[in-house]
Scaffold this motif. Sequence first.
Motif, PDB file in Angstrom:
ATOM      1  N   THR A 123     -80.378  30.441   0.333  1.00 45.71           N
ATOM      2  CA  THR A 123     -80.216  31.053   1.659  1.00 45.71           C
ATOM      3  C   THR A 123     -80.933  30.241   2.730  1.00 45.71           C
ATOM      4  O   THR A 123     -80.467  30.156   3.875  1.00 45.71           O
ATOM      5  N   GLY A 124     -82.060  29.618   2.375  1.00 45.23           N
ATOM      6  CA  GLY A 124     -82.742  28.747   3.331  1.00 45.23           C
ATOM      7  C   GLY A 124     -81.901  27.551   3.708  1.00 45.23           C
ATOM      8  O   GLY A 124     -81.803  27.181   4.889  1.00 45.23           O
ATOM      9  N   TYR A 125     -81.256  26.953   2.707  1.00 42.72           N
ATOM     10  CA  TYR A 125     -80.372  25.814   2.988  1.00 42.72           C
ATOM     11  C   TYR A 125     -79.183  26.241   3.850  1.00 42.72           C
ATOM     12  O   TYR A 125     -78.751  25.502   4.746  1.00 42.72           O
ATOM     13  N   ILE A 126     -78.648  27.424   3.582  1.00 41.44           N
ATOM     14  CA  ILE A 126     -77.534  27.933   4.398  1.00 41.44           C
ATOM     15  C   ILE A 126     -77.978  28.102   5.845  1.00 41.44           C
ATOM     16  O   ILE A 126     -77.255  27.746   6.790  1.00 41.44           O
ATOM     17  N   SER A 127     -79.181  28.638   6.023  1.00 42.76           N
ATOM     18  CA  SER A 127     -79.710  28.825   7.378  1.00 42.76           C
ATOM     19  C   SER A 127     -79.881  27.486   8.090  1.00 42.76           C
ATOM     20  O   SER A 127     -79.511  27.342   9.265  1.00 42.76           O
ATOM     21  N   ALA A 128     -80.428  26.489   7.390  1.00 41.55           N
ATOM     22  CA  ALA A 128     -80.627  25.166   7.999  1.00 41.55           C
ATOM     23  C   ALA A 128     -79.288  24.517   8.352  1.00 41.55           C
ATOM     24  O   ALA A 128     -79.144  23.898   9.412  1.00 41.55           O
ATOM     25  N   LEU A 143     -65.466  27.915  19.502  1.00 41.35           N
ATOM     26  CA  LEU A 143     -66.249  29.149  19.491  1.00 41.35           C
ATOM     27  C   LEU A 143     -66.384  29.720  18.089  1.00 41.35           C
ATOM     28  O   LEU A 143     -67.472  30.159  17.691  1.00 41.35           O
ATOM     29  N   GLU A 144     -65.297  29.730  17.308  1.00 40.79           N
ATOM     30  CA  GLU A 144     -65.337  30.350  15.983  1.00 40.79           C
ATOM     31  C   GLU A 144     -66.340  29.651  15.067  1.00 40.79           C
ATOM     32  O   GLU A 144     -67.105  30.301  14.354  1.00 40.79           O
ATOM     33  N   VAL A 145     -66.330  28.315  15.096  1.00 47.86           N
ATOM     34  CA  VAL A 145     -67.257  27.561  14.245  1.00 47.86           C
ATOM     35  C   VAL A 145     -68.694  27.755  14.728  1.00 47.86           C
ATOM     36  O   VAL A 145     -69.622  27.893  13.927  1.00 47.86           O
ATOM     37  N   HIS A 146     -68.886  27.781  16.031  1.00 49.55           N
ATOM     38  CA  HIS A 146     -70.216  27.992  16.597  1.00 49.55           C
ATOM     39  C   HIS A 146     -70.779  29.353  16.169  1.00 49.55           C
ATOM     40  O   HIS A 146     -71.940  29.449  15.746  1.00 49.55           O
ATOM     41  N   VAL A 147     -69.962  30.385  16.264  1.00 49.72           N
ATOM     42  CA  VAL A 147     -70.402  31.726  15.868  1.00 49.72           C
ATOM     43  C   VAL A 147     -70.691  31.775  14.367  1.00 49.72           C
ATOM     44  O   VAL A 147     -71.678  32.395  13.934  1.00 49.72           O
ATOM     45  N   ALA A 148     -69.849  31.109  13.571  1.00 48.01           N
ATOM     46  CA  ALA A 148     -70.083  31.070  12.129  1.00 48.01           C
ATOM     47  C   ALA A 148     -71.422  30.403  11.818  1.00 48.01           C
ATOM     48  O   ALA A 148     -72.183  30.858  10.952  1.00 48.01           O
ATOM     49  N   GLY A 149     -71.734  29.324  12.530  1.00 50.01           N
ATOM     50  CA  GLY A 149     -73.016  28.660  12.348  1.00 50.01           C
ATOM     51  C   GLY A 149     -74.184  29.551  12.726  1.00 50.01           C
ATOM     52  O   GLY A 149     -75.210  29.580  12.031  1.00 50.01           O
ATOM     53  N   ALA A 150     -74.027  30.287  13.827  1.00 48.27           N
ATOM     54  CA  ALA A 150     -75.095  31.208  14.256  1.00 48.27           C
ATOM     55  C   ALA A 150     -75.306  32.311  13.226  1.00 48.27           C
ATOM     56  O   ALA A 150     -76.454  32.699  12.939  1.00 48.27           O
ATOM     57  N   MET A 151     -74.218  32.814  12.644  1.00 44.34           N
ATOM     58  CA  MET A 151     -74.350  33.854  11.615  1.00 44.34           C
ATOM     59  C   MET A 151     -75.053  33.303  10.370  1.00 44.34           C
ATOM     60  O   MET A 151     -75.890  33.983   9.771  1.00 44.34           O
ATOM     61  N   MET A 152     -74.717  32.064   9.993  1.00 40.69           N
ATOM     62  CA  MET A 152     -75.397  31.455   8.846  1.00 40.69           C
ATOM     63  C   MET A 152     -76.885  31.292   9.121  1.00 40.69           C
ATOM     64  O   MET A 152     -77.728  31.552   8.255  1.00 40.69           O
ATOM     65  N   ALA A 194     -84.124  41.753  10.986  1.00 43.35           N
ATOM     66  CA  ALA A 194     -82.916  42.513  10.656  1.00 43.35           C
ATOM     67  C   ALA A 194     -82.558  43.493  11.773  1.00 43.35           C
ATOM     68  O   ALA A 194     -81.389  43.595  12.179  1.00 43.35           O
ATOM     69  N   ILE A 195     -83.565  44.214  12.275  1.00 48.31           N
ATOM     70  CA  ILE A 195     -83.317  45.169  13.355  1.00 48.31           C
ATOM     71  C   ILE A 195     -82.859  44.457  14.619  1.00 48.31           C
ATOM     72  O   ILE A 195     -81.923  44.898  15.303  1.00 48.31           O
ATOM     73  N   SER A 196     -83.496  43.327  14.930  1.00 43.58           N
ATOM     74  CA  SER A 196     -83.114  42.562  16.117  1.00 43.58           C
ATOM     75  C   SER A 196     -81.689  42.050  16.004  1.00 43.58           C
ATOM     76  O   SER A 196     -80.934  42.047  16.995  1.00 43.58           O
ATOM     77  N   PHE A 197     -81.302  41.630  14.803  1.00 40.24           N
ATOM     78  CA  PHE A 197     -79.944  41.127  14.606  1.00 40.24           C
ATOM     79  C   PHE A 197     -78.911  42.224  14.855  1.00 40.24           C
ATOM     80  O   PHE A 197     -77.898  41.985  15.531  1.00 40.24           O
TER      81      PHE A 197
END
Length: 291
Positions: A123-128, A143-152, A194-197
């Motif tokens: 999960t750390g690697y996914i976040s990075a 936009l779609e790829v950018h949002v996907a990256g932000a979610m990761m 989690a709450i902030s998200f």
Amino acid sequence: AVVSTQSTGAPPPHLPVQCSKTKTLRGFGSLLGYLPFLLTLLIGGGVVICYCMAVAYGHVEAAFPYISDTGTFPPESCVFTLFLNCAAVVALAIFTLKYLHVVQYNRQCSPAVTRINTAALITGYISAFGIMVVGAFQETNVLEVHVAGAMMAFIGGTVYMFLIASIGFRQDVNFGVDERQYAKARLAMAFLSAISFIIMIVATKEAFEMWYEEHIDDDRKPQLWNKNDKGYNVHLVATAFEWVMALDLLAFLMTFSQELHIIQLQVVLSRLSTYSGQQHHKRSLLRQMIL
């Protein structure tokens, strides 16, 4: 660094001359504890620089823009990509070192800790990787790829926080530091993330529905919110909690500093031995005969 050298003998005359030595480089241990500070400097400093540039060029409003909005348009988008890519590399190093730290001190070989530690590394690697994607794909371009990256980046980071916090509660061995003193604080940070998200997602959806309802007939960019826009207060809630999430994750990784300080990193460089060189030479001759 201290360099130790050990000779393994000279190769036979028919082989290429090779330096058959093993070198061990030491002396990096005390520096590893500064990696979380370097990560904070890269992300914090990069975003501040991009924010100042974006405001100066009139690309965003000064009051709490989304983090991505500060690096959407050139020239600040170039700086944004550079800093986020560098930060992602440092984050990968931190995640890897924390994983190895747990492996080293998990001497009782607890299966539960091993599984959690492996999941945390993934999960750390996914976040990075998500951080890299956010920097490389601006929201105005893909936009779609950018949002996907932000979610990761955000989801991966939040899950990572929960997993690392849980290790502090489950582990019964000495980590070199008192892991339990951090466990409660890390768990609180994980819940805050989690709450902030959740608040950010709900508020963002509501704010943009109001924005497009009001500006459906004009070409005004959504990066230029102002206090007269419908849904402006909801927009501020969304952006504020996005900043809280980012700062919370950086603060979480800062708690690794003491643990990384006690790690001694060794880099071992070794050339092939004489025997290995002979075997390689024989295999090369055999291939030539076959061909």
